[in-house]
Scaffold this motif. Structure first.
Motif, PDB file in Angstrom:
ATOM      1  N   GLY A  36       0.814  -1.207   0.000  1.00 23.75           N
ATOM      2  CA  GLY A  36       0.000   0.000   0.000  1.00 23.75           C
ATOM      3  C   GLY A  36       0.845   1.253   0.000  1.00 23.75           C
ATOM      4  O   GLY A  36       0.547   2.223  -0.710  1.00 23.75           O
ATOM      5  N   ARG A  37       1.908   1.264   0.760  1.00 23.76           N
ATOM      6  CA  ARG A  37       2.799   2.430   0.792  1.00 23.76           C
ATOM      7  C   ARG A  37       3.473   2.617  -0.561  1.00 23.76           C
ATOM      8  O   ARG A  37       3.565   3.732  -1.069  1.00 23.76           O
ATOM      9  CB  ARG A  37       3.846   2.255   1.878  1.00 23.76           C
ATOM     10  N   THR A  38       3.950   1.527  -1.163  1.00 21.45           N
ATOM     11  CA  THR A  38       4.591   1.607  -2.475  1.00 21.45           C
ATOM     12  C   THR A  38       3.615   2.131  -3.526  1.00 21.45           C
ATOM     13  O   THR A  38       3.951   3.013  -4.317  1.00 21.45           O
ATOM     14  CB  THR A  38       5.129   0.222  -2.895  1.00 21.45           C
ATOM     15  N   PHE A  39       2.397   1.595  -3.518  1.00 20.39           N
ATOM     16  CA  PHE A  39       1.379   2.029  -4.474  1.00 20.39           C
ATOM     17  C   PHE A  39       1.045   3.505  -4.263  1.00 20.39           C
ATOM     18  O   PHE A  39       0.917   4.263  -5.220  1.00 20.39           O
ATOM     19  CB  PHE A  39       0.120   1.167  -4.319  1.00 20.39           C
ATOM     20  N   GLY A  40       0.916   3.916  -3.015  1.00 24.52           N
ATOM     21  CA  GLY A  40       0.618   5.316  -2.703  1.00 24.52           C
ATOM     22  C   GLY A  40       1.713   6.251  -3.172  1.00 24.52           C
ATOM     23  O   GLY A  40       1.441   7.327  -3.708  1.00 24.52           O
ATOM     24  N   LEU A  41       2.961   5.859  -2.980  1.00 21.38           N
ATOM     25  CA  LEU A  41       4.077   6.684  -3.446  1.00 21.38           C
ATOM     26  C   LEU A  41       4.092   6.796  -4.965  1.00 21.38           C
ATOM     27  O   LEU A  41       4.342   7.866  -5.521  1.00 21.38           O
ATOM     28  CB  LEU A  41       5.407   6.111  -2.940  1.00 21.38           C
ATOM     29  N   GLU A  42       3.819   5.690  -5.657  1.00 24.38           N
ATOM     30  CA  GLU A  42       3.790   5.711  -7.119  1.00 24.38           C
ATOM     31  C   GLU A  42       2.700   6.641  -7.631  1.00 24.38           C
ATOM     32  O   GLU A  42       2.933   7.466  -8.519  1.00 24.38           O
ATOM     33  CB  GLU A  42       3.554   4.306  -7.673  1.00 24.38           C
ATOM     34  N   LYS A  43       1.496   6.512  -7.078  1.00 25.03           N
ATOM     35  CA  LYS A  43       0.381   7.345  -7.527  1.00 25.03           C
ATOM     36  C   LYS A  43       0.608   8.812  -7.180  1.00 25.03           C
ATOM     37  O   LYS A  43       0.310   9.701  -7.967  1.00 25.03           O
ATOM     38  CB  LYS A  43      -0.946   6.864  -6.919  1.00 25.03           C
ATOM     39  N   GLY A  44       1.138   9.070  -5.996  1.00 23.06           N
ATOM     40  CA  GLY A  44       1.437  10.445  -5.607  1.00 23.06           C
ATOM     41  C   GLY A  44       2.472  11.075  -6.524  1.00 23.06           C
ATOM     42  O   GLY A  44       2.345  12.236  -6.919  1.00 23.06           O
ATOM     43  N   PHE A  45       3.488  10.304  -6.878  1.00 20.50           N
ATOM     44  CA  PHE A  45       4.527  10.795  -7.784  1.00 20.50           C
ATOM     45  C   PHE A  45       3.938  11.108  -9.161  1.00 20.50           C
ATOM     46  O   PHE A  45       4.245  12.145  -9.755  1.00 20.50           O
ATOM     47  CB  PHE A  45       5.648   9.760  -7.894  1.00 20.50           C
ATOM     48  N   GLU A  46       3.080  10.225  -9.670  1.00 22.19           N
ATOM     49  CA  GLU A  46       2.442  10.454 -10.969  1.00 22.19           C
ATOM     50  C   GLU A  46       1.614  11.735 -10.956  1.00 22.19           C
ATOM     51  O   GLU A  46       1.649  12.527 -11.899  1.00 22.19           O
ATOM     52  CB  GLU A  46       1.562   9.269 -11.349  1.00 22.19           C
ATOM     53  N   LYS A  47       0.865  11.942  -9.876  1.00 25.48           N
ATOM     54  CA  LYS A  47       0.039  13.151  -9.776  1.00 25.48           C
ATOM     55  C   LYS A  47       0.902  14.403  -9.692  1.00 25.48           C
ATOM     56  O   LYS A  47       0.588  15.426 -10.304  1.00 25.48           O
ATOM     57  CB  LYS A  47      -0.873  13.073  -8.547  1.00 25.48           C
ATOM     58  N   TYR A  48       1.982  14.335  -8.947  1.00 22.86           N
ATOM     59  CA  TYR A  48       2.842  15.501  -8.800  1.00 22.86           C
ATOM     60  C   TYR A  48       3.553  15.813 -10.112  1.00 22.86           C
ATOM     61  O   TYR A  48       3.754  16.977 -10.447  1.00 22.86           O
ATOM     62  CB  TYR A  48       3.855  15.272  -7.672  1.00 22.86           C
ATOM     63  N   ILE A  49       3.912  14.794 -10.871  1.00 22.41           N
ATOM     64  CA  ILE A  49       4.532  15.022 -12.183  1.00 22.41           C
ATOM     65  C   ILE A  49       3.530  15.711 -13.119  1.00 22.41           C
ATOM     66  O   ILE A  49       3.888  16.635 -13.837  1.00 22.41           O
ATOM     67  CB  ILE A  49       5.020  13.690 -12.791  1.00 22.41           C
ATOM     68  N   LYS A 115      -3.873  32.595 -15.465  1.00 23.35           N
ATOM     69  CA  LYS A 115      -3.602  32.936 -14.063  1.00 23.35           C
ATOM     70  C   LYS A 115      -4.160  31.870 -13.133  1.00 23.35           C
ATOM     71  O   LYS A 115      -3.514  31.468 -12.167  1.00 23.35           O
ATOM     72  CB  LYS A 115      -4.200  34.299 -13.722  1.00 23.35           C
ATOM     73  N   VAL A 116      -5.373  31.399 -13.439  1.00 20.69           N
ATOM     74  CA  VAL A 116      -5.982  30.368 -12.604  1.00 20.69           C
ATOM     75  C   VAL A 116      -5.200  29.061 -12.717  1.00 20.69           C
ATOM     76  O   VAL A 116      -4.920  28.398 -11.709  1.00 20.69           O
ATOM     77  CB  VAL A 116      -7.472  30.165 -12.974  1.00 20.69           C
ATOM     78  N   LEU A 117      -4.815  28.671 -13.934  1.00 24.74           N
ATOM     79  CA  LEU A 117      -4.022  27.454 -14.131  1.00 24.74           C
ATOM     80  C   LEU A 117      -2.699  27.548 -13.376  1.00 24.74           C
ATOM     81  O   LEU A 117      -2.289  26.600 -12.704  1.00 24.74           O
ATOM     82  CB  LEU A 117      -3.756  27.208 -15.624  1.00 24.74           C
ATOM     83  N   HIS A 118      -2.065  28.688 -13.465  1.00 21.76           N
ATOM     84  CA  HIS A 118      -0.790  28.881 -12.760  1.00 21.76           C
ATOM     85  C   HIS A 118      -0.986  28.743 -11.247  1.00 21.76           C
ATOM     86  O   HIS A 118      -0.200  28.068 -10.580  1.00 21.76           O
ATOM     87  CB  HIS A 118      -0.213  30.250 -13.108  1.00 21.76           C
ATOM     88  N   ALA A 119      -2.032  29.333 -10.716  1.00 22.13           N
ATOM     89  CA  ALA A 119      -2.291  29.262  -9.273  1.00 22.13           C
ATOM     90  C   ALA A 119      -2.646  27.838  -8.838  1.00 22.13           C
ATOM     91  O   ALA A 119      -2.241  27.397  -7.763  1.00 22.13           O
ATOM     92  CB  ALA A 119      -3.414  30.215  -8.903  1.00 22.13           C
ATOM     93  N   LEU A 142      -5.789  19.396  -9.075  1.00 18.53           N
ATOM     94  CA  LEU A 142      -5.264  18.786 -10.292  1.00 18.53           C
ATOM     95  C   LEU A 142      -6.357  18.653 -11.349  1.00 18.53           C
ATOM     96  O   LEU A 142      -6.134  18.965 -12.520  1.00 18.53           O
ATOM     97  CB  LEU A 142      -4.641  17.423  -9.981  1.00 18.53           C
ATOM     98  N   LYS A 143      -7.555  18.230 -10.952  1.00 18.58           N
ATOM     99  CA  LYS A 143      -8.663  18.107 -11.907  1.00 18.58           C
ATOM    100  C   LYS A 143      -9.052  19.465 -12.474  1.00 18.58           C
ATOM    101  O   LYS A 143      -9.299  19.600 -13.675  1.00 18.58           O
ATOM    102  CB  LYS A 143      -9.875  17.459 -11.239  1.00 18.58           C
ATOM    103  N   ARG A 144      -9.099  20.475 -11.624  1.00 16.03           N
ATOM    104  CA  ARG A 144      -9.441  21.815 -12.094  1.00 16.03           C
ATOM    105  C   ARG A 144      -8.364  22.349 -13.035  1.00 16.03           C
ATOM    106  O   ARG A 144      -8.665  22.986 -14.043  1.00 16.03           O
ATOM    107  CB  ARG A 144      -9.639  22.751 -10.911  1.00 16.03           C
ATOM    108  N   ALA A 145      -7.095  22.079 -12.724  1.00 16.66           N
ATOM    109  CA  ALA A 145      -5.993  22.522 -13.581  1.00 16.66           C
ATOM    110  C   ALA A 145      -6.051  21.817 -14.938  1.00 16.66           C
ATOM    111  O   ALA A 145      -5.798  22.440 -15.977  1.00 16.66           O
ATOM    112  CB  ALA A 145      -4.650  22.263 -12.900  1.00 16.66           C
ATOM    113  N   GLU A 146      -6.386  20.527 -14.942  1.00 20.80           N
ATOM    114  CA  GLU A 146      -6.524  19.811 -16.218  1.00 20.80           C
ATOM    115  C   GLU A 146      -7.655  20.400 -17.053  1.00 20.80           C
ATOM    116  O   GLU A 146      -7.540  20.524 -18.269  1.00 20.80           O
ATOM    117  CB  GLU A 146      -6.758  18.325 -15.959  1.00 20.80           C
ATOM    118  N   GLY A 147      -8.747  20.774 -16.406  1.00 24.43           N
ATOM    119  CA  GLY A 147      -9.855  21.411 -17.110  1.00 24.43           C
ATOM    120  C   GLY A 147      -9.449  22.750 -17.702  1.00 24.43           C
ATOM    121  O   GLY A 147      -9.779  23.064 -18.855  1.00 24.43           O
ATOM    122  N   LYS A 148      -8.728  23.558 -16.930  1.00 25.09           N
ATOM    123  CA  LYS A 148      -8.247  24.857 -17.431  1.00 25.09           C
ATOM    124  C   LYS A 148      -7.292  24.657 -18.597  1.00 25.09           C
ATOM    125  O   LYS A 148      -7.307  25.415 -19.563  1.00 25.09           O
ATOM    126  CB  LYS A 148      -7.538  25.646 -16.319  1.00 25.09           C
TER     127      LYS A 148
END
Length: 181
Positions: A36-49, A115-119, A142-148
């Motif tokens: 679970g920790r490994t999976f969480g780190l992988e998913k968190g890294f993907e989202k941050y990238i 400006k919103v995407l940057h923020a 992240l979802k809002r930024a993808e929409g923008k």
């Protein structure tokens, strides 16, 4: 003969079953926590990238908007000015000419979305805590930024397909496939 001796032998199977079950549960909990920790780190890294990629796109787009000659002093200057603009060079001039970016149209709506995407995607303001509230906030941003990003891509006429080098619509794609044969 004593009857207690046979009871112990007959109960051995039940004892081994119970001991094996307890040991398996303990091992499963430990392995589950590690997995679970490994999976969480992988998913968190993907989202941050992905968030970093969107932040980079916002910086590039912001630097492609033409600036007026007189800038007010109170304006946000955290975005670096583009030193050059990228445009395609002819094949024989590729090494001798610097690459330059094409300017984007100066549209107020585009600037507001940028400006919103940057923020939304700014790394300094994103929480990396492992709490339910922080993860939920990160996912929402992240979802809002993808929409923008999709809105901005439509406004500037750039899309995912153009970046990947593929055709921009399905008719052109089908035509390219049918003419290759």
């Amino acid at each position: 003969m004593q009857s207690g001796t046979f009871d112990e032998v007959l109960g051995l199977e039940e004892q081994f079953y119970h001991d094996g079950l307890q040991q398996g549960l303990a091992d499963g909990v430990r392995a589950g926590q590690i997995e679970g920790r490994t999976f969480g780190l992988e998913k968190g890294f993907e989202k941050y990238i992905e968030s970093g990629r969107l932040f980079g796109k916002s910086l590039v787009w912001a630097n492609r908007i033409p600036r007026s000659q007189q800038q007010p002093d109170d304006q946000d200057t955290t975005q670096p000015e583009a030193a050059s603009r990228i445009s395609p060079a002819t094949p024989n001039q590729q090494d001798s000419l610097p690459m330059t970016l094409t300017s984007l149209p100066k549209i107020q709506r585009l600037e507001r979305h940028l400006k919103v995407l940057h923020a939304l995607s700014e790394p300094e303001s994103l929480s990396t805590e492992n709490t339910e509230e922080a993860v939920s906030d990160f996912d929402d941003r992240l979802k809002r930024a993808e929409g923008k990003t999709k809105i901005i891509e439509r406004l500037v006429g750039e899309g995912r397909e153009e970046v990947d080098g593929g055709p921009t619509n399905t008719d052109e794609y089908v035509h390219n496939i049918s003419t290759k044969d």
